[in-house]
Scaffold this motif. Structure first.
Motif, PDB file in Angstrom:
ATOM      1  N   LYS A 113       0.805  -1.222   0.007  1.00 30.95           N
ATOM      2  CA  LYS A 113      -0.006   0.304  -0.083  1.00 30.95           C
ATOM      3  C   LYS A 113       0.803   1.335  -0.027  1.00 30.95           C
ATOM      4  CE  LYS A 113      -4.283  -1.180  -0.453  1.00 30.95           C
ATOM      5  NZ  LYS A 113      -3.838  -2.066  -1.374  1.00 30.95           N
ATOM      6  N   VAL A 114       2.086   1.527   0.582  1.00 28.02           N
ATOM      7  CA  VAL A 114       2.798   2.398   0.488  1.00 28.02           C
ATOM      8  C   VAL A 114       3.464   2.683  -0.734  1.00 28.02           C
ATOM      9  CG1 VAL A 114       5.280   3.294   1.339  1.00 28.02           C
ATOM     10  CG2 VAL A 114       3.616   2.266   3.273  1.00 28.02           C
ATOM     11  N   PHE A 115       3.752   1.609  -1.469  1.00 26.80           N
ATOM     12  CA  PHE A 115       4.431   1.826  -2.751  1.00 26.80           C
ATOM     13  C   PHE A 115       3.168   2.166  -3.820  1.00 26.80           C
ATOM     14  CE2 PHE A 115       8.131  -0.281  -1.135  1.00 26.80           C
ATOM     15  CZ  PHE A 115       9.008   0.603  -2.149  1.00 26.80           C
ATOM     16  N   GLN A 116       1.874   1.565  -3.349  1.00 25.45           N
ATOM     17  CA  GLN A 116       0.772   2.049  -4.584  1.00 25.45           C
ATOM     18  C   GLN A 116       0.531   3.548  -4.256  1.00 25.45           C
ATOM     19  OE1 GLN A 116      -1.845  -1.159  -3.414  1.00 25.45           O
ATOM     20  NE2 GLN A 116      -1.326  -2.210  -5.190  1.00 25.45           N
ATOM     21  N   SER A 117       0.861   4.018  -3.124  1.00 26.35           N
ATOM     22  CA  SER A 117       0.552   5.608  -2.797  1.00 26.35           C
ATOM     23  C   SER A 117       1.230   6.240  -4.085  1.00 26.35           C
ATOM     24  CB  SER A 117       0.907   5.847  -1.399  1.00 26.35           C
ATOM     25  OG  SER A 117       0.392   7.237  -1.397  1.00 26.35           O
ATOM     26  N   GLY A 118       0.526   6.860  -4.851  1.00 25.96           N
ATOM     27  CA  GLY A 118       0.938   7.985  -5.826  1.00 25.96           C
ATOM     28  C   GLY A 118       1.715   7.318  -7.194  1.00 25.96           C
ATOM     29  N   MET A 119       1.367   6.137  -6.941  1.00 30.27           N
ATOM     30  CA  MET A 119       2.059   5.316  -8.099  1.00 30.27           C
ATOM     31  C   MET A 119       0.806   4.427  -8.637  1.00 30.27           C
ATOM     32  SD  MET A 119       5.496   3.693  -6.807  1.00 30.27           S
ATOM     33  CE  MET A 119       7.015   4.768  -6.466  1.00 30.27           C
ATOM     34  N   SER A 120       1.171   3.750 -10.059  1.00 32.48           N
ATOM     35  CA  SER A 120       0.110   2.936 -10.706  1.00 32.48           C
ATOM     36  C   SER A 120       0.030   1.598  -9.839  1.00 32.48           C
ATOM     37  CB  SER A 120       0.358   2.748 -11.986  1.00 32.48           C
ATOM     38  OG  SER A 120      -0.157   1.546 -12.581  1.00 32.48           O
ATOM     39  N   TRP A 121      -1.219   1.295  -9.344  1.00 32.11           N
ATOM     40  CA  TRP A 121      -1.462   0.009  -8.436  1.00 32.11           C
ATOM     41  C   TRP A 121      -1.238  -1.185  -9.218  1.00 32.11           C
ATOM     42  CZ3 TRP A 121      -5.816   0.040  -4.510  1.00 32.11           C
ATOM     43  CH2 TRP A 121      -5.842   0.954  -3.618  1.00 32.11           C
ATOM     44  N   LYS A 122      -1.501  -0.940 -10.722  1.00 30.02           N
ATOM     45  CA  LYS A 122      -1.242  -2.256 -11.701  1.00 30.02           C
ATOM     46  C   LYS A 122       0.262  -2.461 -11.610  1.00 30.02           C
ATOM     47  CE  LYS A 122      -1.986  -3.879 -16.235  1.00 30.02           C
ATOM     48  NZ  LYS A 122      -2.631  -3.362 -17.584  1.00 30.02           N
ATOM     49  N   VAL A 123       1.058  -1.363 -11.734  1.00 31.06           N
ATOM     50  CA  VAL A 123       2.629  -1.516 -11.903  1.00 31.06           C
ATOM     51  C   VAL A 123       3.089  -1.987 -10.667  1.00 31.06           C
ATOM     52  CG1 VAL A 123       4.734  -0.510 -12.046  1.00 31.06           C
ATOM     53  CG2 VAL A 123       2.761   0.365 -13.495  1.00 31.06           C
ATOM     54  N   VAL A 124       2.696  -1.742  -9.422  1.00 31.36           N
ATOM     55  CA  VAL A 124       3.261  -2.268  -8.122  1.00 31.36           C
ATOM     56  C   VAL A 124       2.755  -3.828  -7.986  1.00 31.36           C
ATOM     57  CG1 VAL A 124       2.966  -2.268  -5.492  1.00 31.36           C
ATOM     58  CG2 VAL A 124       2.926   0.001  -6.985  1.00 31.36           C
ATOM     59  N   ARG A 125       1.576  -4.104  -8.386  1.00 28.50           N
ATOM     60  CA  ARG A 125       0.948  -5.591  -8.272  1.00 28.50           C
ATOM     61  C   ARG A 125       1.879  -6.409  -9.413  1.00 28.50           C
ATOM     62  NH1 ARG A 125      -4.343  -3.455  -8.455  1.00 28.50           N
ATOM     63  NH2 ARG A 125      -5.161  -3.551  -6.225  1.00 28.50           N
ATOM     64  N   SER A 126       2.288  -5.923 -10.397  1.00 27.32           N
ATOM     65  CA  SER A 126       3.013  -6.672 -11.548  1.00 27.32           C
ATOM     66  C   SER A 126       4.517  -6.949 -10.872  1.00 27.32           C
ATOM     67  CB  SER A 126       3.031  -6.144 -12.809  1.00 27.32           C
ATOM     68  OG  SER A 126       3.937  -4.910 -12.814  1.00 27.32           O
ATOM     69  N   LYS A 127       5.126  -6.068  -9.984  1.00 31.53           N
ATOM     70  CA  LYS A 127       6.445  -6.174  -9.582  1.00 31.53           C
ATOM     71  C   LYS A 127       6.254  -6.918  -8.292  1.00 31.53           C
ATOM     72  CE  LYS A 127       8.986  -2.474 -12.010  1.00 31.53           C
ATOM     73  NZ  LYS A 127      10.155  -3.225 -12.296  1.00 31.53           N
ATOM     74  N   TRP A 128       5.225  -7.029  -7.590  1.00 31.27           N
ATOM     75  CA  TRP A 128       5.218  -7.580  -6.144  1.00 31.27           C
ATOM     76  C   TRP A 128       5.907  -8.973  -5.905  1.00 31.27           C
ATOM     77  CZ3 TRP A 128       5.354  -3.933  -2.706  1.00 31.27           C
ATOM     78  CH2 TRP A 128       5.200  -4.268  -1.623  1.00 31.27           C
ATOM     79  N   PRO A 129       5.661  -9.927  -6.900  1.00 33.70           N
ATOM     80  CA  PRO A 129       6.557 -10.985  -6.649  1.00 33.70           C
ATOM     81  C   PRO A 129       8.091 -10.797  -6.444  1.00 33.70           C
ATOM     82  CG  PRO A 129       5.045 -11.546  -8.298  1.00 33.70           C
ATOM     83  CD  PRO A 129       4.893  -9.964  -8.058  1.00 33.70           C
ATOM     84  N   ASN A 130       8.519  -9.891  -6.943  1.00 35.02           N
ATOM     85  CA  ASN A 130      10.023  -9.395  -7.013  1.00 35.02           C
ATOM     86  C   ASN A 130      10.258  -8.845  -5.552  1.00 35.02           C
ATOM     87  OD1 ASN A 130      10.135 -10.010  -9.761  1.00 35.02           O
ATOM     88  ND2 ASN A 130      10.076  -8.004 -10.502  1.00 35.02           N
ATOM     89  N   PHE A 131       9.263  -8.197  -5.066  1.00 35.03           N
ATOM     90  CA  PHE A 131       9.530  -7.501  -3.784  1.00 35.03           C
ATOM     91  C   PHE A 131       9.451  -8.555  -2.561  1.00 35.03           C
ATOM     92  CE2 PHE A 131       7.983  -3.553  -5.743  1.00 35.03           C
ATOM     93  CZ  PHE A 131       8.480  -2.786  -4.868  1.00 35.03           C
ATOM     94  N   GLU A 132       8.563  -9.650  -2.890  1.00 40.96           N
ATOM     95  CA  GLU A 132       8.695 -10.736  -1.845  1.00 40.96           C
ATOM     96  C   GLU A 132      10.015 -11.473  -1.892  1.00 40.96           C
ATOM     97  OE1 GLU A 132       6.350 -11.796   0.055  1.00 40.96           O
ATOM     98  OE2 GLU A 132       4.621 -10.913  -0.288  1.00 40.96           O
ATOM     99  N   ALA A 185      13.009 -10.123  -2.850  1.00 42.16           N
ATOM    100  CA  ALA A 185      13.887  -9.270  -2.791  1.00 42.16           C
ATOM    101  C   ALA A 185      14.157  -8.999  -1.177  1.00 42.16           C
ATOM    102  CB  ALA A 185      13.880  -7.826  -3.337  1.00 42.16           C
ATOM    103  N   PHE A 186      12.764  -9.207  -0.414  1.00 42.42           N
ATOM    104  CA  PHE A 186      12.591  -9.154   0.802  1.00 42.42           C
ATOM    105  C   PHE A 186      12.447  -9.994   1.857  1.00 42.42           C
ATOM    106  CE2 PHE A 186      12.110  -4.754  -1.108  1.00 42.42           C
ATOM    107  CZ  PHE A 186      13.118  -4.107  -0.620  1.00 42.42           C
TER     108      PHE A 186
END
Length: 228
Positions: A51-70, A72-73
């Motif tokens: 939700k922090v990353f989606q703030s002010g950004m495209s929710w679709k872009v964040v969702r598409s990259k979220w597996p990479n976040f999982e 990386a972290f």
């Protein structure tokens, strides 16, 4: 203006959405306290971070990259997040596989610390959230804003809703309704406004027997650009 009865709001929303059945099909159902308590704390950190990353950004872009976040972290494992040194966080923030934003990346260890501290007191962060009384849900919003990073405004409440905790959301339509009816007249994030909202939603909940999330959805569907 006197506070409307919930059945008046519901009737208007149902008329706009094509009837009671159509409206009911759109309403969310929160999880039970036991279901919330079963959520691993790592999932809360992941949800807050998304939700922090989606703030002010495209929710679709964040969702598409979220597996990479999982990846990386480390699945947002709380202990691992707390053990990572600052230099590692800075390197992570330059990883092209995720969205490179140091300020938002640094909310992850800060919010991991918030979750860890709550877990020490309550057994788990999930237990704290599950047991937080609905008649003071705005108190939980303030807790997240005070003890977390970038969880003010609607970020904290939206995360709670996504994770299944019953809460109302002050969307643009809901805020417009609350202002039009005189329930709030100042900043929506002030403690005075939040207390007024809490009282109104509690009264509607007592009238209807419905969860807070459904009440705010019905209010939003009762006005604004959402006709069938």
């Amino acid at each position: 203006m006197a506070r409307e009865k919930f059945d008046q709001i519901y009737a208007r929303a149902a008329a706009r959405k094509g009837g009671d059945a159509a409206l009911e099909s759109l309403l969310a159902t929160p999880l039970t306290a036991d279901e919330i308590k079963a959520i691993p704390d790592s999932r809360w950190l992941a949800a807050f971070s998304e939700k922090v990353f989606q703030s002010g950004m495209s929710w679709k872009v964040v969702r598409s990259k979220w597996p990479n976040f999982e990846e990386a972290f480390f699945g947002f494992d709380i202990e691992k997040m707390l053990l990572m040194p600052t230099e590692m966080w800075e390197r992570k923030a330059t990883d092209p596989a995720i969205i490179r934003h140091l300020g938002k990346v640094m909310t992850i260890p800060a919010n991991a610390q918030m979750i860890h501290e709550a877990a020490l007191k309550h057994g788990s962060f999930s237990a704290m959230v599950a047991d937080w009384p609905g008649e003071n849900i705005t108190g939980l919003w303030r807790y997240l804003k005070k003890h977390g990073q970038r969880l003010g405004g609607n970020t904290g409440p939206y995360t709670l809703r996504v994770m299944g905790k019953d809460t109302f959301i002050v969307s643009q339509d809901v805020e417009a309704y609350l202002r039009h009816t005189g329930i709030i007249d100042g900043g929506k994030d002030t403690q005075r406004s939040q207390q007024a909202m809490q009282q109104a939603f509690h009264a509607w909940q007592q009238e209807s027997g419905r969860p807070l999330c459904q009440i705010s959805q019905v209010i939003a569907f009762s006005l604004g650009d959402n006709r069938v």
